[in-house]
Design a protein around this motif. Structure first.
Motif, PDB file in Angstrom:
ATOM      1  N   ARG A 169      -9.725  -1.937  -2.982  1.00 40.47           N
ATOM      2  CA  ARG A 169      -9.749  -0.476  -2.912  1.00 40.47           C
ATOM      3  C   ARG A 169      -8.776   0.164  -3.910  1.00 40.47           C
ATOM      4  NH1 ARG A 169      -9.031   0.141   2.302  1.00 40.47           N
ATOM      5  NH2 ARG A 169      -6.834   0.648   2.226  1.00 40.47           N
ATOM      6  N   ARG A 228     -12.427   8.515   9.759  1.00 39.95           N
ATOM      7  CA  ARG A 228     -13.103   7.608  10.693  1.00 39.95           C
ATOM      8  C   ARG A 228     -14.283   8.253  11.410  1.00 39.95           C
ATOM      9  NH1 ARG A 228      -7.842   4.527  12.956  1.00 39.95           N
ATOM     10  NH2 ARG A 228      -7.725   3.066  11.229  1.00 39.95           N
ATOM     11  N   TYR A 280      -9.744   2.674  -6.783  1.00 42.96           N
ATOM     12  CA  TYR A 280      -9.148   4.008  -6.692  1.00 42.96           C
ATOM     13  C   TYR A 280      -8.501   4.391  -8.025  1.00 42.96           C
ATOM     14  CZ  TYR A 280      -7.338   8.007  -4.097  1.00 42.96           C
ATOM     15  OH  TYR A 280      -7.100   9.281  -3.635  1.00 42.96           O
ATOM     16  N   PHE A 283     -15.955   3.006   1.212  1.00 47.82           N
ATOM     17  CA  PHE A 283     -14.698   3.297   1.901  1.00 47.82           C
ATOM     18  C   PHE A 283     -14.645   4.793   2.149  1.00 47.82           C
ATOM     19  CE2 PHE A 283     -10.464   5.110   1.610  1.00 47.82           C
ATOM     20  CZ  PHE A 283      -9.869   4.495   2.696  1.00 47.82           C
ATOM     21  N   ASN A 308     -17.943   4.141  -4.794  1.00 49.30           N
ATOM     22  CA  ASN A 308     -18.088   3.893  -3.359  1.00 49.30           C
ATOM     23  C   ASN A 308     -16.832   4.265  -2.566  1.00 49.30           C
ATOM     24  OD1 ASN A 308     -20.353   3.307  -1.905  1.00 49.30           O
ATOM     25  ND2 ASN A 308     -20.299   1.115  -2.288  1.00 49.30           N
ATOM     26  N   ILE A 309     -16.087   5.234  -3.073  1.00 48.42           N
ATOM     27  CA  ILE A 309     -14.896   5.749  -2.396  1.00 48.42           C
ATOM     28  C   ILE A 309     -15.179   7.199  -2.046  1.00 48.42           C
ATOM     29  CG2 ILE A 309     -12.444   6.282  -2.603  1.00 48.42           C
ATOM     30  CD1 ILE A 309     -12.272   4.069  -4.711  1.00 48.42           C
ATOM     31  N   ASP A 333      -6.648  -5.160   0.528  1.00 44.23           N
ATOM     32  CA  ASP A 333      -7.419  -3.927   0.719  1.00 44.23           C
ATOM     33  C   ASP A 333      -8.850  -4.045   0.200  1.00 44.23           C
ATOM     34  OD1 ASP A 333      -7.087  -3.867  -2.037  1.00 44.23           O
ATOM     35  OD2 ASP A 333      -6.311  -1.831  -2.108  1.00 44.23           O
ATOM     36  N   GLU A 339       0.837  -1.207   0.000  1.00 48.30           N
ATOM     37  CA  GLU A 339       0.000   0.000   0.000  1.00 48.30           C
ATOM     38  C   GLU A 339       0.870   1.253   0.000  1.00 48.30           C
ATOM     39  OE1 GLU A 339      -3.451   0.145   2.535  1.00 48.30           O
ATOM     40  OE2 GLU A 339      -3.704  -2.022   2.350  1.00 48.30           O
ATOM     41  N   GLN A 391     -18.660  -2.269  -0.609  1.00 46.94           N
ATOM     42  CA  GLN A 391     -18.885  -1.544   0.638  1.00 46.94           C
ATOM     43  C   GLN A 391     -18.200  -0.180   0.543  1.00 46.94           C
ATOM     44  OE1 GLN A 391     -20.790  -2.719   3.227  1.00 46.94           O
ATOM     45  NE2 GLN A 391     -21.231  -4.369   1.782  1.00 46.94           N
ATOM     46  N   ALA A 442     -12.263   7.948   3.701  1.00 49.00           N
ATOM     47  CA  ALA A 442     -10.903   8.349   4.041  1.00 49.00           C
ATOM     48  C   ALA A 442     -10.879   9.090   5.377  1.00 49.00           C
ATOM     49  CB  ALA A 442     -10.324   9.217   2.939  1.00 49.00           C
ATOM     50  N   LEU A 483     -16.237  -0.595  -5.443  1.00 45.95           N
ATOM     51  CA  LEU A 483     -16.302  -1.287  -4.155  1.00 45.95           C
ATOM     52  C   LEU A 483     -17.736  -1.656  -3.811  1.00 45.95           C
ATOM     53  CD1 LEU A 483     -13.850   0.894  -2.027  1.00 45.95           C
ATOM     54  CD2 LEU A 483     -13.387  -1.275  -3.181  1.00 45.95           C
ATOM     55  N   ARG A 485     -17.042  11.795   7.865  1.00 51.17           N
ATOM     56  CA  ARG A 485     -17.637  10.932   6.844  1.00 51.17           C
ATOM     57  C   ARG A 485     -18.806  11.633   6.152  1.00 51.17           C
ATOM     58  NH1 ARG A 485     -17.569   4.616   8.312  1.00 51.17           N
ATOM     59  NH2 ARG A 485     -15.336   4.438   8.655  1.00 51.17           N
TER      60      ARG A 485
END
Length: 132
Positions: A62, A101, A66, A97, A121-122, A59, A23, A95, A99, A93, A106
């Protein structure tokens, strides 16, 4: 030490994927590509489909999503026809994601994220690809 020239840069999104073994490598390679692309935008740098990284990186796909989002976003910005590979459902994705928490961040990313990323979904900041 002088700054790398555009010819020293990673030349394409496919080359970003080929340079990736972790990564961290992905992050460095992508930033290097973006610096070169910003200096000299070219549709050819986006045309070749990057090899899938899902088997290499743990990942959840992801990085693959991306790269497609980056391709689509840069294509839109430069008014290039996006290559077909970046529209593949396998590069979205299942689900979301985020960037960030925290719940408030969010929620901000849901609104702020560029369309090319949200469609996959990013959820990132509007300036996620900005290079200085």
């Amino acid at each position: 030490m002088s700054a790398p020239t555009t010819t020293d840069r990673i030349p394409s999104l496919a080359a970003v994927a080929r340079a990736t073994t972790s990564e961290r490598d992905f992050s460095f390679a992508l930033r290097d590509f973006l610096d070169g692309f910003q200096a000299r935008p070219a549709a050819a740098a986006l045309a070749e489909e990057p090899p899938a990284l899902a088997g290499l990186l743990a990942d959840g796909g992801r990085a693959d999503a991306y790269l497609a989002a980056v391709c689509d976003h840069l294509s839109r910005g430069e008014k290039f026809q996006p290559p077909a590979w970046c529209r593949s459902p396998s590069r979205t994705l299942e689900q979301p994601f985020f960037a960030a928490r925290s719940h408030p961040m969010r929620m901000l990313l849901l609104v702020d994220s560029p369309a090319a990323f949200g469609e996959r979904n990013i959820f990132v900041s509007a300036d996620a690809l900005t290079r200085v």
